[in-house]
Design a protein around this motif. Structure first.
Motif, short mmCIF file in Angstrom:
data_model
loop_
_atom_site.label_atom_id
_atom_site.label_comp_id
_atom_site.label_asym_id
_atom_site.label_seq_id
_atom_site.Cartn_x
_atom_site.Cartn_y
_atom_site.Cartn_z
N GLY A 207 0.81 -1.20 0.00
CA GLY A 207 0.00 0.00 0.00
C GLY A 207 0.85 1.26 0.00
N ARG A 208 1.95 1.24 0.73
CA ARG A 208 2.84 2.40 0.72
C ARG A 208 3.48 2.58 -0.65
N ALA A 209 3.77 1.49 -1.31
CA ALA A 209 4.27 1.59 -2.68
C ALA A 209 3.23 2.24 -3.58
N ALA A 210 1.99 1.85 -3.40
CA ALA A 210 0.91 2.42 -4.20
C ALA A 210 0.74 3.91 -3.93
N ASP A 220 10.57 5.82 -3.97
CA ASP A 220 9.99 5.23 -2.78
C ASP A 220 9.03 4.09 -3.15
N ALA A 221 8.30 4.25 -4.24
CA ALA A 221 7.40 3.19 -4.67
C ALA A 221 8.17 1.90 -4.92
N LEU A 222 9.32 2.02 -5.55
CA LEU A 222 10.15 0.85 -5.82
C LEU A 222 10.68 0.24 -4.52
N ALA A 223 11.13 1.10 -3.61
CA ALA A 223 11.67 0.60 -2.35
C ALA A 223 10.60 -0.14 -1.54
N PHE A 224 9.41 0.42 -1.48
CA PHE A 224 8.35 -0.23 -0.71
C PHE A 224 7.88 -1.52 -1.39
N ARG A 237 0.13 -7.31 -5.98
CA ARG A 237 0.14 -5.86 -5.93
C ARG A 237 1.56 -5.32 -5.93
N ALA A 238 2.42 -5.93 -5.13
CA ALA A 238 3.81 -5.48 -5.06
C ALA A 238 4.55 -5.76 -6.36
N LEU A 239 4.32 -6.93 -6.95
CA LEU A 239 4.95 -7.25 -8.24
C LEU A 239 4.54 -6.21 -9.29
#
Length: 530
Positions: A207-210, A220-224, A237-239
């Motif tokens: 969710g933080r990536a989103a 940050d999206a990539l890191a999360f 979702r993360a993939l």
């Protein structure tokens, strides 16, 4: 464009997708298998292994050769009645507001630069709503009902970390669909609450990536996304967020590898659509179309059908095939008659086909419900192209609203420099456009930021500086008429007359109706260069 999705046991993230990313009850009944995106390639290699429970990658619906009209085979009328029945059932289901804290509750689509609604659209070049959410959630106000249901649930169950993560994603989706970035701080608070309850929760990390992607903070999206995948390597979702972030950072080779990994681990609609977009960025339209056709065949809900049909429509529109594009948008709207991304795409296809009145009607509907920069600029240009009494003033009001949205976005932590650069270059403060384009280029090197910087330099009279960026924007093979138009104008301005004529002719050959105003200007520039 690009693909999106949600995890089996988690709230939704970026796009419409199947309920569990693998197989729905309907699939069991008709024996349909999703396969992998790689299966749809012209020369498929051996399929990568899938996790336990993933759909077998055997014969796929897209293994048949596509029709000569490309996406038409997937967007024709042969399944129209079934789609309309599914749409009616979907709307009936949406009328029953109920709380379901599983993946089927929300399929959330987030703003993500070039692959999201209004994120980087020049009037006429950019993809339509690749990050569009499942209309099963959006239709009939169901998203708001779901938010209210989640809030009620959390008042009685405040330690439900998964529900807090779901609520956060719902707030992000509200921000996107309503054009209201003030929802992002609420999403951030909900995610913090989720992580305080479950510090290692991959739901909240994804969710933080989103949320980071929605704010255009792609590092940050990539890191999360990476952090979430360390905890759950099969988090769809993360993939998906990882692919999105790499695309938006201009790391296209890495994005292609990430798409292959996601395809092996979690084949399904969200991964297929992202896989297709990565191929399209490299100019491989054939594979992109086949993968999207496979995704449409795998669609297990009206939301999936509307989403993927819209992507096929956009792909066709980019190639100047307005008839196929209109057929695909019709199929999307048969699945959900209020699906904004399909209305937005249909408006562009209608304008390109000469139906300016229909285009304006559609785009006015879109802007009334989601006043984002891309549709606002497009509607303003449609008014200018019509030229009726009061249209110039109407257009100015649309362009002014872009500035208002940008100010609101920045106040809520959204990097809006690309939006500013694209809108202001043609319809605002040219110096502000250049400042914004330079700032965005300093953060990420994509074909879209290269084009925006090239055009901002051009409108400020700095064509010699602009030319390398215009060439870079077209270097990957991505088939964008507006990129070719910008490059052609800049080439003419720098004395490269033969190259300029070729670029302008190429833009018009690719998509003669690529922009309400830009296409006419391209013709004028080409005629003047003869």
């Amino acid at each position: 464009m690009g693909p999106r999705g949600q995890d089996d046991e988690q709230d939704g993230q970026r796009v419409a997708r199947r309920e569990d990313g693998r197989r729905t009850a309907g699939d069991e009944e008709d024996g349909r298998s999703t396969g992998t995106a790689a299966d749809a390639s012209p020369a498929p290699s051996a399929p990568a292994p899938s996790p336990p429970g993933a759909t077998p990658s055997g014969a796929t619906p897209s293994s048949a050769a596509p029709s000569p009209s490309g996406a038409a085979s997937s967007c024709g009328d042969e399944r129209g009645a079934a789609v309309r029945r599914a749409g009616a059932l979907g709307r009936l289901w949406r009328g029953r507001a109920r709380l379901t804290l599983s993946a089927s509750l929300l399929a959330v689509a987030l703003t993500g630069g070039a692959i999201a609604l209004g994120a980087d659209r020049v009037p006429a070049s950019a993809p339509v709503s690749v990050g569009a959410a499942d209309p099963g959630i959006l239709g009939g106000g169901d998203l708001d009902a779901s938010v209210a249901a989640l809030q009620t649930h959390l008042r009685s169950q405040p330690k439900d970390a998964g529900a807090w993560a779901t609520l956060a994603l719902a707030y992000v989706e509200q921000a996107r669909t309503k054009g209201d970035p003030s929802r992002y701080p609420r999403a951030e608070q909900a995610l913090r609450r989720s992580l305080s309850l479950a510090p290692d929760g991959d739901q909240a990390l994804a969710g933080r990536a989103a949320l980071a992607a929605a704010r255009h903070d792609f590092e940050d999206a990539l890191a999360f996304a990476d952090a979430a995948l360390r905890r759950n390597p099969y988090s769809e979702r993360a993939l998906s967020s990882r692919i999105d972030a790499l695309v938006e950072l201009g790391r296209y080779a890495d994005a292609a590898e990430a798409a292959k990994t996601a395809d092996a681990r979690k084949p399904g609609v969200p991964v297929f659509t992202r896989y297709a977009y990565v191929r399209e960025l490299r100019g491989d339209v054939t594979t992109a179309r086949r993968v999207l056709e496979q995704a449409l065949s795998a669609a297990g809900s009206p939301g999936d059908t509307a989403y993927v049909a819209t992507q096929l429509g956009q792909l066709a529109w980019n190639q100047g095939d307005q008839e196929t594009a209109l057929g695909c948008y019709a199929r999307a709207l048969a699945a959900d008659d209020g699906y904004l991304p399909a209305l937005e795409g249909r408006a562009r296809a209608r304008a390109a086909s000469g139906d300016r009145a229909g285009a304006i009607t559609d785009m006015e509907t879109v802007v009334a419900r989601s006043p984002l920069p891309g549709p606002l600029v497009e509607l303003g240009e449609l008014y200018e192209a019509r030229g009726a009494a009061g249209d110039r003033a109407r257009a100015r009001r649309q362009y002014a609203l872009v500035g208002a949205w940008t100010a609101l976005a920045r106040a809520n932590g959204v990097d809006a420099d690309l939006d500013t650069a694209l809108a202001a270059a043609d319809h605002g403060d040219k110096r502000a456009a250049l400042r914004a384009a330079r700032a965005e280029w300093a953060r990420r090197h994509t074909v879209h930021t290269a084009d925006a910087l090239a055009w901002a330099l051009h409108v400020n009279g700095r064509d010699a500086e602009a030319l390398p960026y215009a060439r870079r924007a077209t270097a990957t093979g991505y088939r964008s008429a507006v990129f070719r138009y910008h490059r052609g104008v800049i080439e003419l301005a720098t004395g490269h007359r033969a190259a300029g004529r070729a670029s302008l002719a190429s833009a018009l050959a690719l998509n003669p109706g690529f922009s309400p105003l830009g296409a006419a200007r391209a013709r004028e520039a080409l005629e003047g260069a003869e």
